[in-house]
Design an enzyme around this catalytic site. Sequence first.
Site, short mmCIF file in Angstrom:
data_model
loop_
_atom_site.label_atom_id
_atom_site.label_comp_id
_atom_site.label_asym_id
_atom_site.label_seq_id
_atom_site.Cartn_x
_atom_site.Cartn_y
_atom_site.Cartn_z
N HIS A 79 0.84 -1.20 0.00
CA HIS A 79 0.00 0.00 0.00
C HIS A 79 0.88 1.25 0.00
CE1 HIS A 79 -3.06 2.94 0.93
NE2 HIS A 79 -2.38 3.31 2.01
N ASP A 108 7.21 20.49 -27.22
CA ASP A 108 7.33 19.19 -26.57
C ASP A 108 8.33 19.36 -25.44
OD1 ASP A 108 7.29 16.41 -25.90
OD2 ASP A 108 6.76 15.94 -27.96
N TRP A 143 7.27 0.06 3.65
CA TRP A 143 7.68 0.83 2.48
C TRP A 143 9.04 1.48 2.71
CZ3 TRP A 143 8.77 5.84 0.72
CH2 TRP A 143 8.67 6.86 1.68
N SER A 173 13.29 5.45 -13.87
CA SER A 173 12.22 6.20 -14.53
C SER A 173 12.15 7.62 -14.00
CB SER A 173 10.89 5.47 -14.30
OG SER A 173 9.82 6.31 -14.58
N SER A 174 12.15 7.77 -12.68
CA SER A 174 12.01 9.10 -12.09
C SER A 174 13.19 9.99 -12.46
CB SER A 174 11.93 8.99 -10.57
OG SER A 174 10.85 8.20 -10.20
N HIS A 257 12.82 12.08 3.03
CA HIS A 257 12.13 13.32 3.34
C HIS A 257 11.96 14.23 2.13
CE1 HIS A 257 9.74 15.45 6.11
NE2 HIS A 257 10.11 16.51 5.43
N GLU A 259 11.56 13.17 -0.63
CA GLU A 259 10.51 12.46 -1.36
C GLU A 259 9.12 12.95 -0.97
OE1 GLU A 259 10.41 10.32 -3.79
OE2 GLU A 259 8.35 9.60 -3.62
N TYR A 261 8.31 15.88 -0.18
CA TYR A 261 8.07 17.14 -0.89
C TYR A 261 7.94 16.91 -2.39
CZ TYR A 261 8.77 19.15 3.59
OH TYR A 261 8.59 19.44 4.91
N SER A 272 -2.35 26.03 -6.92
CA SER A 272 -1.97 27.42 -7.19
C SER A 272 -2.42 27.87 -8.57
CB SER A 272 -0.46 27.59 -7.06
OG SER A 272 -0.03 27.23 -5.77
N HIS A 306 14.35 13.72 11.60
CA HIS A 306 13.16 13.77 12.47
C HIS A 306 12.33 12.50 12.33
CE1 HIS A 306 10.70 16.10 9.20
NE2 HIS A 306 10.55 14.82 9.04
N HIS A 307 12.67 11.67 11.35
CA HIS A 307 12.03 10.36 11.28
C HIS A 307 12.68 9.38 12.26
CE1 HIS A 307 9.74 11.26 7.55
NE2 HIS A 307 10.76 12.08 7.34
N THR A 332 5.88 26.64 4.39
CA THR A 332 4.64 25.91 4.10
C THR A 332 3.44 26.72 4.57
OG1 THR A 332 5.97 23.98 4.64
CG2 THR A 332 3.66 23.60 4.18
N LYS A 335 2.56 29.49 2.23
CA LYS A 335 1.74 29.06 1.08
C LYS A 335 0.27 29.01 1.47
CE LYS A 335 4.90 26.53 -1.83
NZ LYS A 335 4.65 27.40 -2.97
N ARG A 454 1.50 1.24 14.82
CA ARG A 454 1.36 1.01 13.38
C ARG A 454 1.66 -0.45 13.08
NH1 ARG A 454 5.37 5.07 10.25
NH2 ARG A 454 4.40 4.09 8.45
#
Lengths: 639, 255
Positions: A79, A108, A143, A173-174, A257, A259, A261, A272, A306-307, A332, A335, A454
């Site tokens: 998931h 293009d 994950w 790919s990314s 992290h 990631e 964002y 926006s 912080h993780h 943040t 925004k 969890r």
Amino acid sequence: MATVAASPTYASHATGEKEGIMAWLTTTDHKKIGTLYLHTSLFFFIFGGLEAVLMRWQLMKPNMTVVTADQFNQLFTMHGTTMVFLAIMPLSAAFFNYLIPLQLGARDVAFPRLNAFSYWVYLFGGLFITIPIFGWMAPNGGWFAYAPLSGRTYSPGINMDFWVLGIQILGVSSLAAAFNFATTVINLRAPGMNLMRMPMFTWMSFVTQFLIILAFPVITIALVFLQFDRFFGTNFYQVSAGADPLLWQHLFWVFGHPEVYILILPAFGLVSEVLPTNSKKPLFGYPVMAYSGILIGFLGFGVWAHHMFAVGMGPIGDTVFSLTTMLIAIPTGVKIFNWIFTMWGGSIRFTAAMKFAIGLIALFTIGGISGISHSSPPSDLQQTDTYYIVAHFHYVLFGGAIMGIFSGIYHYFPKMYGRYMNETLGTWHFWLNFIAMNLTFFPMHFSGMLGMPRRIYTYDANQGWDTFNMISTAGAFLLMPATLIFIYNFFSSKKGGEPAPPNAWDAATLEWSIPSPPPEYNFAKIPVVHSRYPLWDLTHPERTKDVPHTDAGMVHTGEHDVVDMHIETETFTAKQLGIPMPSATIKPFWTALGMVIMFTGLLMMPHNKTAGYAGIGVGAAMLVGFLYAWLTTPLEEHH
Amino acid sequence: MRAADSAGRPIPSSVLSLGAQPLVSANAHAAPAHGGHEEHHHYTTTGLDSRKIAIWAFIGSECMLFASLISTYLIYKGRSIVGPFPHTAWTNPQTGQVMKPILNIPVTSASTFVLLMSSLAMVLALAAVENKDKPLPAGAGLGDRMLASSKLWLWATCLLGAGFLAFQAYEFTSFVHEGLTIKTNLFGSTFFTLTGFHGAHVTAGVIWLGTLLAIDYKRGLGPKDALNVDIAALYWHFVDVVWIAIFTLLYLIPD
């Protein structure tokens, strides 16, 4: 000299253009590739959602036996992996593909064939990592796959091999896409479109590409170590050999992290676009919006630990990462306020897209506030690895990224298909989704604070969690009809939706100045841009009178088809206009397939050496052969 | 005639080169250019070819790749439980066997020199390709002729790169004979992975340069190919610079 007035008698398929499925397999058109991304990632979004529903079913009541413990491990691993790598990232990529060239005034992306390659690698990589769950052989280490637990000793099966190799494939790919889009934004802007005139979606996407370029190599290396440990017996994560059990966590979160964002910034970009258009006002504080996006990108690389507050980094480490985490709330928050001020005093049109955009503001704020609550290590120690964290990141990812993406889909659907999505169904979708989402995830704050960890596959009764779990499961079940309404709306509106004019929402940016769906060449004449809202300059000059207008960056390019800002209403073929387009080619498809076959061979190595070598050999031969053919063929046919 | 855009800024020759595929191609009917190829005066925002920008983005990404590898090496430095060690001797407590420090710094210094010289050859190869159309001065000597030969310098770059790889193959083999494999200890895992990744990059570079050499033999590389060579050169220099970091951090700094 071809002009717009050229004779339209030219047969559109006269020159061997591919049709049917081959047209999709060989396309190099960024719009078609964007469409492929959109459909594939929606499929994976549904798939990942069903995995979640199965988990919620299992957790509905204490001691249920819908799935086994190991199946539950596979479900939560897949998931998370599916939603992060196969749904949200490629949903954003769908918009990068479709919108970046259109918003820039380009015909293009910089490298159309590389773009096709990125898509095919994503598709094959997605199947590679997803198919094993049908035999309950899917990755089962979470994950973020913490080593040493994800090493061969503690995860002996093939499950985590799929994950290690699959994520490696998806990284290719990314990265390929990120090089492409970063180059496109740097180099293919229409004359006059300096960076501070780019539409905000393109701005946020631009920042995202840099995050991908700099963050993905780190996970690549972390995965290489894990792969070597699992396949070749190296010691990177072998604590008995002196390895640091935190190495993986650091490497993973240095990637992980940024990631998050990567997941949220494109959605921020989409809303926006939606908010100013539907408030009939320019975006409030445009420069600050751009700078705060950049600042989020920078700070995003400085908050990873912080993780890891619970691992005992010591007071200095905890303090530094606590402070940087609190700091990142500032851009943040900026925004959030700018979006509110954009709506302030506007004449707001509550389209489905607008509802989802406002939903993002509300729900992301809740997720942001719970995020602040675990930026403080003492507080985090109470929350880490509980359902409170699950609640937090679903508010920012579902409430943030997914709401923003839905907003973008409703908003840009008329551009993609020339028809509106049904607004009534859209409103139903929004409210059901909004209610179900809160029903699912809000109670998790409480079950988490009451100590529910969890990733447990079941729990005993009378720990104070029963009611909250029942509500969460009810919410998850309610998300199914909500999503079903969306899917029905999406597919039925393609054929039967109300026809939309080119500028379906009376918007301000270049993508709305051309027909819907856009012709293959996008712009018959490349527009010259004088402000941030070139289309409103023509249609609603009163809205843009306070926006700076200059001739800055307006070099004359010497091209005969660069003209002043205008609206194009007629669709021709590129041939009629004499615009050379990239040729269709199957080579990126085969190159991508070769690469994935190679990885499949590697996967087989511990089980069947012959099959392994065969896979690697065949895959490598395909990869090299088709890459050679690709590189030695010009992008365009000579006319 | 030096091409210039309308603002009077000269357009770099790389933009006008044949290799530049039409990206935001606007004009299909541009005047045919030299060599019978259609020349597209494509407007790009920066005036640079997109491939030049993409290779820099790629190199930025590669920096993070090697930074991750090198950091891991440094974090694990001195943490191996069993030998052999890079800079100090180790006595096996079970067998009493003494293993000498394993790094052979004189040999690696030589291979480093070889790799750095390949960068010099690469610079000369690019210069030779860029100046291919300029006639040699009257009375040009052997030195002038050598400098003007792109084949010579591409060969030199390839061979020096291959020489570096040969040194690496020798180093890896001798380490294995001395009892250090990728499985032996943390030093072995990090060392072989880091230097192996670098060696793979050198190998890719040699193959890349080999294809340029093949094109040079087939139809001759000229100024219109300068961008292609330039991009390969950027990559090659990057791989060299990474080796300077690796050589300093792994070989020259003792425990």
